[in-house]
Enzyme design. Sequence first.
Site, PDB file in Angstrom:
ATOM      1  N   GLN A   1       0.998  -1.294  -0.121  1.00  0.00           N
ATOM      2  CA  GLN A   1       0.047  -0.099   0.035  1.00  0.00           C
ATOM      3  C   GLN A   1       0.866   1.213  -0.091  1.00  0.00           C
ATOM      4  OE1 GLN A   1      -3.494  -0.610   3.164  1.00  0.00           O
ATOM      5  NE2 GLN A   1      -1.775  -1.840   3.521  1.00  0.00           N
ATOM      6  N   ASN A   2       2.148   1.104   0.110  1.00  0.00           N
ATOM      7  CA  ASN A   2       3.195   2.165   0.230  1.00  0.00           C
ATOM      8  C   ASN A   2       3.332   2.866  -1.038  1.00  0.00           C
ATOM      9  OD1 ASN A   2       3.049   1.427   3.005  1.00  0.00           O
ATOM     10  ND2 ASN A   2       5.121   0.608   2.959  1.00  0.00           N
TER      11      ASN A   2
ATOM     12  N   ASP B   1       5.943   5.028  -1.185  1.00  0.00           N
ATOM     13  CA  ASP B   1       7.393   5.649  -1.038  1.00  0.00           C
ATOM     14  C   ASP B   1       8.490   4.770  -1.930  1.00  0.00           C
ATOM     15  OD1 ASP B   1       8.040   3.181   0.253  1.00  0.00           O
ATOM     16  OD2 ASP B   1       7.565   3.953   2.138  1.00  0.00           O
TER      17      ASP B   1
ATOM     18  N   HIS C   1      -1.494   1.528  -4.168  1.00  0.00           N
ATOM     19  CA  HIS C   1      -2.136   2.965  -3.966  1.00  0.00           C
ATOM     20  C   HIS C   1      -1.116   3.864  -4.692  1.00  0.00           C
ATOM     21  CE1 HIS C   1      -4.229   1.864   0.200  1.00  0.00           C
ATOM     22  NE2 HIS C   1      -4.888   1.672  -1.022  1.00  0.00           N
TER      23      HIS C   1
ATOM     24  N   CYS D   1       0.383  20.216 -16.727  1.00  0.00           N
ATOM     25  CA  CYS D   1       0.799  19.331 -17.684  1.00  0.00           C
ATOM     26  C   CYS D   1       1.154  19.975 -19.044  1.00  0.00           C
ATOM     27  CB  CYS D   1      -0.513  18.585 -18.065  1.00  0.00           C
ATOM     28  SG  CYS D   1      -0.200  17.218 -19.358  1.00  0.00           S
TER      29      CYS D   1
ATOM     30  N   PRO E   1       3.315  -4.577  15.723  1.00  0.00           N
ATOM     31  CA  PRO E   1       3.499  -4.053  17.346  1.00  0.00           C
ATOM     32  C   PRO E   1       2.346  -4.081  17.946  1.00  0.00           C
ATOM     33  CG  PRO E   1       4.797  -2.193  16.183  1.00  0.00           C
ATOM     34  CD  PRO E   1       4.350  -3.407  15.094  1.00  0.00           C
TER      35      PRO E   1
ATOM     36  N   ALA F   1       8.696  -4.619  12.045  1.00  0.00           N
ATOM     37  CA  ALA F   1       9.042  -5.066  10.687  1.00  0.00           C
ATOM     38  C   ALA F   1      10.517  -5.493  10.545  1.00  0.00           C
ATOM     39  CB  ALA F   1       8.409  -4.398   9.455  1.00  0.00           C
TER      40      ALA F   1
END
Length: 246
Positions: free
Chosen positions: A103-104, A106, A121, A149, A216, A233
């Site tokens: 879903q990241n 980055d 995403h 654009c 956690p 993780a």
Amino acid sequence: MAVDLPAELIDRLRAARRIVAFTGAGISAESGLSTFRDTQTGLWAKYRPEDLATPQAFRRNPRMVWEWYEWRRGFVAQAAPNPGHHALAQIEAARPGFLLATQNVDGLHARAGSRNLVELHGNIRRTICLDHRHPAESWAPVDEPPPRCGQCGAPLRPDVVWFGETLPEAALRRAQEAAVQCDLFLSIGTSTMVYPAAELPFMAGAHGATVIEINPDFTPLSRLANFVLRENAGTALPAVASAMLD
Ligand code: BJW
């Protein structure tokens, strides 16, 4: 600190042939990037998603939304993959039937070397236009952001999925197909609250996969998961990778 994995879990990790890893913002927390819903440090503790992460917000105040994503892009550019990202790339390299659905936005999984990867995403480092999704690599400077654009003049926006927008169809379908066919599903660093991505671990469990949660904190998935590792993780995934591959 070493993570003690139960013997039954180690057996299932070693036996698994089709594996799906599903990640959320928690895996990148140890790379210094904020999560969304953590109570003190999450982005949504300081900013309202309806002001920044919806198409309506962008139409209302495109400059604010553009600048907020520019600010976040700065953190992403400085972040580096951590041992959690690297462990998943290591598992993929050793196991052909592996898919990573993140879903990241980055891009850290790709930077760690993951290739069997779907970004559900989108990706904050890509830019598209609002009207036609024309990709933009560069743009002319403007007095009033967002820039425009080069092909159609529409405002530019980040290529991420905002609330109320549909997920990229092929990516979602690939993740769903892998979830219902896998024998092991790892859900890592996600609150499991944002749909339709959050359905994936439940689909996998309903089709007989062993579901492992690494987080956690408690999530809506915790009750269903066959194994829950209450760890970060960056600690748990290297232990999982070595149990699977050594
Ligand atoms: C650690 C850790 C460490 C910390 N190690 N772990 C069904 C029911 C109810 C609502 C809906 C539904 N279906 C659809 C909806 C609406 C909506 C939705 O789900 N809302 C819910 C919030 C209620 N979904 C949508 O709008 C989606 N689109 C859609 O459904 O289209 C169809 C449609 C269209 C039109 C009309 C009708 C239907 C789109 C969702 C897009 C989500 N976008 C965002 C922003 C992306 C861009 C950006 O970055 O700005 O995606 S929101 C945000 O949440 C981001 C994330 O990918 C996503 C998930 O968050 P994640 O990754 O789980 O992070 P956190 O912070 O929530 O959790 C982090 C976890 O890590 C925590 O649990 C920590 O404990 C843990 N952790 N440190 C391991 N070291």
